[in-house]
Design a protein around this motif. Structure first.
Motif, PDB file in Angstrom:
ATOM      1  N   GLU A 240       0.829  -1.202   0.000  1.00 25.02           N
ATOM      2  CA  GLU A 240       0.000   0.000   0.000  1.00 25.02           C
ATOM      3  C   GLU A 240       0.866   1.255   0.000  1.00 25.02           C
ATOM      4  N   ALA A 241       1.968   1.219   0.731  1.00 21.87           N
ATOM      5  CA  ALA A 241       2.865   2.371   0.766  1.00 21.87           C
ATOM      6  C   ALA A 241       3.400   2.682  -0.632  1.00 21.87           C
ATOM      7  N   LYS A 242       3.783   1.651  -1.365  1.00 18.59           N
ATOM      8  CA  LYS A 242       4.290   1.851  -2.725  1.00 18.59           C
ATOM      9  C   LYS A 242       3.221   2.467  -3.619  1.00 18.59           C
ATOM     10  N   ALA A 243       1.987   1.976  -3.490  1.00 16.94           N
ATOM     11  CA  ALA A 243       0.896   2.516  -4.309  1.00 16.94           C
ATOM     12  C   ALA A 243       0.646   3.984  -3.977  1.00 16.94           C
ATOM     13  N   ILE A 244       0.661   4.323  -2.698  1.00 17.79           N
ATOM     14  CA  ILE A 244       0.423   5.709  -2.298  1.00 17.79           C
ATOM     15  C   ILE A 244       1.560   6.608  -2.779  1.00 17.79           C
ATOM     16  N   LEU A 245       2.782   6.131  -2.639  1.00 15.72           N
ATOM     17  CA  LEU A 245       3.938   6.919  -3.074  1.00 15.72           C
ATOM     18  C   LEU A 245       3.906   7.190  -4.575  1.00 15.72           C
ATOM     19  N   GLN A 246       3.470   6.209  -5.327  1.00 15.31           N
ATOM     20  CA  GLN A 246       3.501   6.321  -6.785  1.00 15.31           C
ATOM     21  C   GLN A 246       2.282   7.025  -7.371  1.00 15.31           C
ATOM     22  N   HIS A 247       1.163   7.007  -6.642  1.00 13.18           N
ATOM     23  CA  HIS A 247      -0.080   7.495  -7.253  1.00 13.18           C
ATOM     24  C   HIS A 247      -0.746   8.650  -6.511  1.00 13.18           C
ATOM     25  N   THR A 248      -0.103   9.182  -5.465  1.00  8.50           N
ATOM     26  CA  THR A 248      -0.653  10.344  -4.776  1.00  8.50           C
ATOM     27  C   THR A 248       0.450  11.376  -4.563  1.00  8.50           C
ATOM     28  N   ASP A 249       0.047  12.548  -4.107  1.00  7.32           N
ATOM     29  CA  ASP A 249       1.032  13.579  -3.766  1.00  7.32           C
ATOM     30  C   ASP A 249       1.117  13.781  -2.262  1.00  7.32           C
ATOM     31  N   TRP A 250       0.652  12.789  -1.488  1.00 12.95           N
ATOM     32  CA  TRP A 250       0.750  12.901  -0.031  1.00 12.95           C
ATOM     33  C   TRP A 250       2.221  13.009   0.366  1.00 12.95           C
ATOM     34  N   ASN A 251       2.499  13.833   1.387  1.00  7.58           N
ATOM     35  CA  ASN A 251       3.880  13.885   1.860  1.00  7.58           C
ATOM     36  C   ASN A 251       4.171  12.700   2.777  1.00  7.58           C
ATOM     37  N   ILE A 252       5.448  12.505   3.119  1.00  9.03           N
ATOM     38  CA  ILE A 252       5.859  11.326   3.886  1.00  9.03           C
ATOM     39  C   ILE A 252       5.188  11.289   5.255  1.00  9.03           C
ATOM     40  N   SER A 253       5.010  12.429   5.864  1.00  5.30           N
ATOM     41  CA  SER A 253       4.344  12.473   7.174  1.00  5.30           C
ATOM     42  C   SER A 253       2.902  11.994   7.069  1.00  5.30           C
ATOM     43  N   GLU A 254       2.212  12.417   6.018  1.00  6.50           N
ATOM     44  CA  GLU A 254       0.824  11.993   5.817  1.00  6.50           C
ATOM     45  C   GLU A 254       0.736  10.490   5.563  1.00  6.50           C
ATOM     46  N   ILE A 255       1.658   9.982   4.753  1.00  6.20           N
ATOM     47  CA  ILE A 255       1.674   8.546   4.456  1.00  6.20           C
ATOM     48  C   ILE A 255       1.950   7.744   5.718  1.00  6.20           C
ATOM     49  N   ALA A 256       2.926   8.191   6.496  1.00  2.00           N
ATOM     50  CA  ALA A 256       3.269   7.495   7.739  1.00  2.00           C
ATOM     51  C   ALA A 256       2.060   7.430   8.668  1.00  2.00           C
ATOM     52  N   PHE A 257       1.382   8.550   8.847  1.00  2.00           N
ATOM     53  CA  PHE A 257       0.215   8.584   9.727  1.00  2.00           C
ATOM     54  C   PHE A 257      -0.899   7.693   9.193  1.00  2.00           C
ATOM     55  N   ALA A 258      -1.130   7.761   7.879  1.00  2.00           N
ATOM     56  CA  ALA A 258      -2.211   6.983   7.273  1.00  2.00           C
ATOM     57  C   ALA A 258      -1.989   5.485   7.433  1.00  2.00           C
ATOM     58  N   LEU A 259      -0.724   5.064   7.473  1.00  2.00           N
ATOM     59  CA  LEU A 259      -0.406   3.641   7.576  1.00  2.00           C
ATOM     60  C   LEU A 259      -0.162   3.193   9.018  1.00  2.00           C
ATOM     61  N   GLY A 260      -0.442   4.081   9.959  1.00  2.06           N
ATOM     62  CA  GLY A 260      -0.408   3.678  11.359  1.00  2.06           C
ATOM     63  C   GLY A 260       0.899   3.893  12.082  1.00  2.06           C
ATOM     64  N   PHE A 261       1.802   4.702  11.515  1.00  7.07           N
ATOM     65  CA  PHE A 261       3.081   4.973  12.171  1.00  7.07           C
ATOM     66  C   PHE A 261       3.001   6.279  12.948  1.00  7.07           C
ATOM     67  N   GLU A 262       3.507   6.251  14.177  1.00  3.54           N
ATOM     68  CA  GLU A 262       3.410   7.435  15.032  1.00  3.54           C
ATOM     69  C   GLU A 262       4.286   8.569  14.529  1.00  3.54           C
ATOM     70  N   TYR A 263       5.454   8.203  13.984  1.00  2.00           N
ATOM     71  CA  TYR A 263       6.384   9.212  13.484  1.00  2.00           C
ATOM     72  C   TYR A 263       6.877   8.826  12.087  1.00  2.00           C
ATOM     73  N   PRO A 264       7.147   9.832  11.229  1.00  3.22           N
ATOM     74  CA  PRO A 264       7.662   9.538   9.888  1.00  3.22           C
ATOM     75  C   PRO A 264       8.951   8.723   9.920  1.00  3.22           C
ATOM     76  N   THR A 265       9.791   8.937  10.938  1.00  7.09           N
ATOM     77  CA  THR A 265      11.046   8.187  11.035  1.00  7.09           C
ATOM     78  C   THR A 265      10.785   6.693  11.163  1.00  7.09           C
ATOM     79  N   TYR A 266       9.753   6.340  11.922  1.00  6.60           N
ATOM     80  CA  TYR A 266       9.404   4.923  12.066  1.00  6.60           C
ATOM     81  C   TYR A 266       9.016   4.326  10.714  1.00  6.60           C
ATOM     82  N   PHE A 267       8.239   5.098   9.954  1.00  7.81           N
ATOM     83  CA  PHE A 267       7.817   4.625   8.630  1.00  7.81           C
ATOM     84  C   PHE A 267       9.017   4.491   7.695  1.00  7.81           C
TER      85      PHE A 267
END
Length: 284
Positions: A240-267
């Motif tokens: 899912e992360a690959k699909a979001i990265l390739q097909h959306t303009d969400w920033n890394i912080s938004e992607i991390a939060f959407a996938l259940g990570f507390e901090y972008p560094t964890y993601f």
């Protein structure tokens, strides 16, 4: 030739679209798996990746795509032709038939999404797709009802080919639990908005939702699939992360939060551990 926005508008307004692939080859890429069921009648060589399985096909096939299951399609032929119909759950079944669709051997997780078709069957199915195209372009007041009937006819003709014989039935409690877990996992996706993050992110989350002890869930999943519960979850999150990265303009912080990570560094660490690269590299 209609534009992308015109195709999407038609789908949003009517809940369906049907087209000939050889005329609108790029149209098969215009629709998100998030919204529409798909039936393709195609002739040619291709490789279909569906959930965790892959199918190499040659000749004529029927493919059934479920919006709740990730899939991709590689066309291997230089010549490729056929038809595609896309429809929403509400279009086909205003009266909650969607649950039946998801349990059908044609669309079910673990079912049979690819059927080989004989020349005689191809000619018959071609005629149905051609009739749907004609009706879509007509001014007939009840054309949506008629097309709905044509889609159901395709589904029934496909069920007569007994796809259930090709799919593994649950043989014991471990297989039943594993099957339910895999279905629940897929239902968490796709992630459609950063404001609606994953609710189930760990083996414990899934065990609680399924009302079983996490050790029993882990033992069952490992016994049946050879992989741990956590491994399945991680694989699906990476996909899912690959699909979001390739097909959306969400920033890394938004992607991390959407996938259940507390901090972008964890993601970032999670993604690099499983792929060997940083998430941002997919957008380079």
């Amino acid at each position: 030739m209609r534009t992308l926005s015109e195709y999407n508008t038609e789908l949003k307004l009517k809940g369906f679209n049907v087209f000939q692939i050889e005329e609108d080859a790029n149209a098969t890429r215009l629709y998100s798996r998030k919204d529409f069921y798909k039936i393709c009648l195609t002739t040619g060589k291709s490789k279909i990746h569906y959930a965790e399985r892959s199918y190499k096909t040659e000749g004529t096939i029927l493919f059934f795509g479920n919006p709740h299951i990730p899939y991709s399609w590689e066309t291997l032929s230089t010549k490729y032709k056929g038809y595609t119909v896309l429809f929403s759950e509400t279009f086909l079944s205003p009266k909650n038939r969607s649950e039946n669709l998801q349990q059908s051997p044609l669309f079910k997780i673990g079912g049979t999404p690819v059927l080989e078709i004989t020349e005689k069957q191809r000619q018959f199915l071609n005629s149905i797709f051609q009739k749907m195209i004609e009706e879509q372009q007509s001014d007939y007041e009840y054309k949506a009802d008629l097309i709905r009937n044509y889609i159901n006819l395709i589904l029934h003709e496909s069920l007569k080919l007994k796809p259930s014989e090709n799919f593994n039935q649950n043989k014991n409690a471990a297989e039943r639990l594993t099957n339910v877990f895999m279905e629940l996992l897929e239902r968490q996706f796709p992630v459609e908005s950063p404001d609606k993050p994953l609710q189930l992110t760990t083996a414990n989350d899934y065990a609680k939702n399924l009302s079983v002890h996490v050790n029993y869930l882990n033992r069952s999943v490992k016994e049946v699939t050879g992989k741990t519960t956590t491994a399945h979850i991680s694989t699906r999150v990476i996909s899912e992360a690959k699909a979001i990265l390739q097909h959306t303009d969400w920033n890394i912080s938004e992607i991390a939060f959407a996938l259940g990570f507390e901090y972008p560094t964890y993601f970032n660490n999670f993604f690099k551990k499983h792929t060997g690269v940083n998430p941002s590299s997919l957008r380079a």
